[in-house]
Enzyme design. Sequence first.
Site, PDB file in Angstrom:
ATOM      1  N   SER A 118      -8.589   0.605  -5.179  1.00 32.25           N
ATOM      2  CA  SER A 118      -8.663  -0.270  -4.012  1.00 32.25           C
ATOM      3  C   SER A 118      -9.522  -1.501  -4.270  1.00 32.25           C
ATOM      4  O   SER A 118      -9.410  -2.503  -3.556  1.00 32.25           O
ATOM      5  CB  SER A 118      -9.216   0.494  -2.807  1.00 32.25           C
ATOM      6  OG  SER A 118      -8.350   1.532  -2.413  1.00 32.25           O
ATOM      7  N   GLY A 169      -5.201   1.697  -1.495  1.00 30.08           N
ATOM      8  CA  GLY A 169      -4.821   0.729  -2.512  1.00 30.08           C
ATOM      9  C   GLY A 169      -5.370  -0.653  -2.200  1.00 30.08           C
ATOM     10  O   GLY A 169      -5.974  -0.873  -1.149  1.00 30.08           O
ATOM     11  N   CYS A 195      -6.523   4.671   4.476  1.00 31.05           N
ATOM     12  CA  CYS A 195      -6.943   3.304   4.132  1.00 31.05           C
ATOM     13  C   CYS A 195      -5.748   2.348   4.158  1.00 31.05           C
ATOM     14  O   CYS A 195      -5.250   2.032   5.217  1.00 31.05           O
ATOM     15  CB  CYS A 195      -7.669   3.297   2.789  1.00 31.05           C
ATOM     16  SG  CYS A 195      -8.713   1.834   2.559  1.00 31.05           S
ATOM     17  N   LEU A 196      -5.265   1.880   3.009  1.00 29.46           N
ATOM     18  CA  LEU A 196      -4.080   1.032   3.005  1.00 29.46           C
ATOM     19  C   LEU A 196      -2.901   1.772   3.615  1.00 29.46           C
ATOM     20  O   LEU A 196      -2.068   1.179   4.312  1.00 29.46           O
ATOM     21  CB  LEU A 196      -3.753   0.587   1.576  1.00 29.46           C
ATOM     22  CG  LEU A 196      -2.546  -0.327   1.399  1.00 29.46           C
ATOM     23  CD1 LEU A 196      -2.697  -1.617   2.190  1.00 29.46           C
ATOM     24  CD2 LEU A 196      -2.311  -0.635  -0.078  1.00 29.46           C
ATOM     25  N   ASN A 238     -13.775   1.532   2.333  1.00 29.67           N
ATOM     26  CA  ASN A 238     -13.515   0.462   1.373  1.00 29.67           C
ATOM     27  C   ASN A 238     -12.270  -0.287   1.818  1.00 29.67           C
ATOM     28  O   ASN A 238     -11.161   0.030   1.415  1.00 29.67           O
ATOM     29  CB  ASN A 238     -13.323   1.037  -0.040  1.00 29.67           C
ATOM     30  CG  ASN A 238     -12.854  -0.025  -1.019  1.00 29.67           C
ATOM     31  OD1 ASN A 238     -12.973  -1.221  -0.757  1.00 29.67           O
ATOM     32  ND2 ASN A 238     -12.303   0.405  -2.138  1.00 29.67           N
ATOM     33  N   PHE A 261      -9.150  -5.359   5.224  1.00 31.34           N
ATOM     34  CA  PHE A 261      -8.164  -5.650   6.263  1.00 31.34           C
ATOM     35  C   PHE A 261      -8.255  -4.556   7.329  1.00 31.34           C
ATOM     36  O   PHE A 261      -8.728  -3.451   7.060  1.00 31.34           O
ATOM     37  CB  PHE A 261      -6.751  -5.692   5.680  1.00 31.34           C
ATOM     38  CG  PHE A 261      -6.525  -6.854   4.745  1.00 31.34           C
ATOM     39  CD1 PHE A 261      -5.950  -8.032   5.199  1.00 31.34           C
ATOM     40  CD2 PHE A 261      -6.896  -6.765   3.410  1.00 31.34           C
ATOM     41  CE1 PHE A 261      -5.745  -9.103   4.336  1.00 31.34           C
ATOM     42  CE2 PHE A 261      -6.701  -7.826   2.538  1.00 31.34           C
ATOM     43  CZ  PHE A 261      -6.123  -9.000   3.003  1.00 31.34           C
ATOM     44  N   HIS A 280     -12.113   6.942   4.115  1.00 33.22           N
ATOM     45  CA  HIS A 280     -11.744   7.829   3.011  1.00 33.22           C
ATOM     46  C   HIS A 280     -12.297   9.239   3.227  1.00 33.22           C
ATOM     47  O   HIS A 280     -13.456   9.502   2.914  1.00 33.22           O
ATOM     48  CB  HIS A 280     -12.279   7.276   1.685  1.00 33.22           C
ATOM     49  CG  HIS A 280     -11.469   6.158   1.135  1.00 33.22           C
ATOM     50  ND1 HIS A 280     -10.560   6.321   0.119  1.00 33.22           N
ATOM     51  CD2 HIS A 280     -11.416   4.850   1.484  1.00 33.22           C
ATOM     52  CE1 HIS A 280      -9.987   5.156  -0.156  1.00 33.22           C
ATOM     53  NE2 HIS A 280     -10.478   4.252   0.666  1.00 33.22           N
ATOM     54  N   GLU A 330     -11.673  11.932   1.564  1.00 31.56           N
ATOM     55  CA  GLU A 330     -12.022  12.605   0.298  1.00 31.56           C
ATOM     56  C   GLU A 330     -13.444  12.252  -0.124  1.00 31.56           C
ATOM     57  O   GLU A 330     -14.130  13.052  -0.754  1.00 31.56           O
ATOM     58  CB  GLU A 330     -11.021  12.243  -0.796  1.00 31.56           C
ATOM     59  CG  GLU A 330     -11.257  10.929  -1.510  1.00 31.56           C
ATOM     60  CD  GLU A 330     -10.943   9.705  -0.655  1.00 31.56           C
ATOM     61  OE1 GLU A 330     -11.325   8.595  -1.049  1.00 31.56           O
ATOM     62  OE2 GLU A 330     -10.320   9.855   0.418  1.00 31.56           O
TER      63      GLU A 330
END
Length: 371
Positions: free
Chosen positions: A51, A231, A259-260, A301, A304, A345, A347
């Site tokens: 990412s 990503g 995330c993405l 992280n 956007f 995230h 994880e």
Amino acid sequence: MKQVQQPDALLVLKDGSVFRGTALGKIGTAGGEICFNTGMTGYQEIYTDPSYYGQVIVNTTSHIGNYGVQYRDEEESGSVKIRGMVCNFFSQIHSRHTADTSLQEYFERANIVGISGIDTRQVVRHIRDKGVMNCIISSEILDPAILLDRLHQIPDMEGLELSSEVSTQQIYEAGDAGRADFKVAVLDLGIKKSILNNLASRGAHCRVFPAKTPFEEINAWNPDGYFISNGPGDPAAMPYAVQTVKQALETDKPLFGICLGHQILSLASGITTYKMHNGHRGLNHPVKNLITGLCEVTSQNHGFAVRADEVMDNRDIELTHINLNDKTIEGIRRKDRPAFSVQYHPEASPGPHDSRYLFDDFVKLIEVEAR
């Protein structure tokens, strides 16, 4: 090992700001979008997180490199993904007896250019006020005017599609196919190894597909669920992934995005995204689960985010998680489909682990839908 005196280096920002320091890693020139990470540990996991592809990381922790690097357990991908690194004090000496090598040697092998001896508090306050922007680091060119001219050649992150550059080029599998309880098709937009480990440890046989794999090929494997990974880059520049998720939703099989992947699910649901002023990056971001009422300390992280007003106006979307610092959207789920996603995230390698229950929720959803 003794500290070696390194050459001078410059950090130049797109707005013309110049910071002088000392070289680390490879002697050379590198640039990208500058952003800061507030995590106190886990620098190797940060540097290998896909990412961060295309970005220069400012580590706000005062000392970087003091515990070296370990190849076996702390890599999130097959290579270092950052473009450069900025820190205050860089230690070429490491004391952890299980380390394989020093961070300096690690960066040299990976051709990573960096700069230390910088007042990172000043840099962070500057980009917090002005917003993220492109930068360039050099330990071979010490003329700010030349570097600023080169800096203009670096593309802006907004509108940039990067997932296809870090995604796997070949289909591969994770988990024990012989003992797995269910199958998960993973769309790799820049996935971290620890995400696959979390799925596999819960009984999943994962097949990981390149970012631009046609949905028909993914669906032909007949998975029990779909996972859309994290990503780099601008989600609005990824219509191919949005189309894949739209088609996956039509199967009515469970879908989980991180995330993405969260942003792509949002776009597939009619919700647009925007570039944040400086993003969220670190291991200490508070998020409230609106379903349980509990707060989680999360690893984040992203640069956007999805538009809050569009989430609230979408009749097919339920808001599930919200950021307690700035009220940005951290999680949604579809009311009409077995699909959900989070911006952060769960994880969380190296930590914290407050949110790993989300993998359990995904597994339960697969089990329910399979009945």
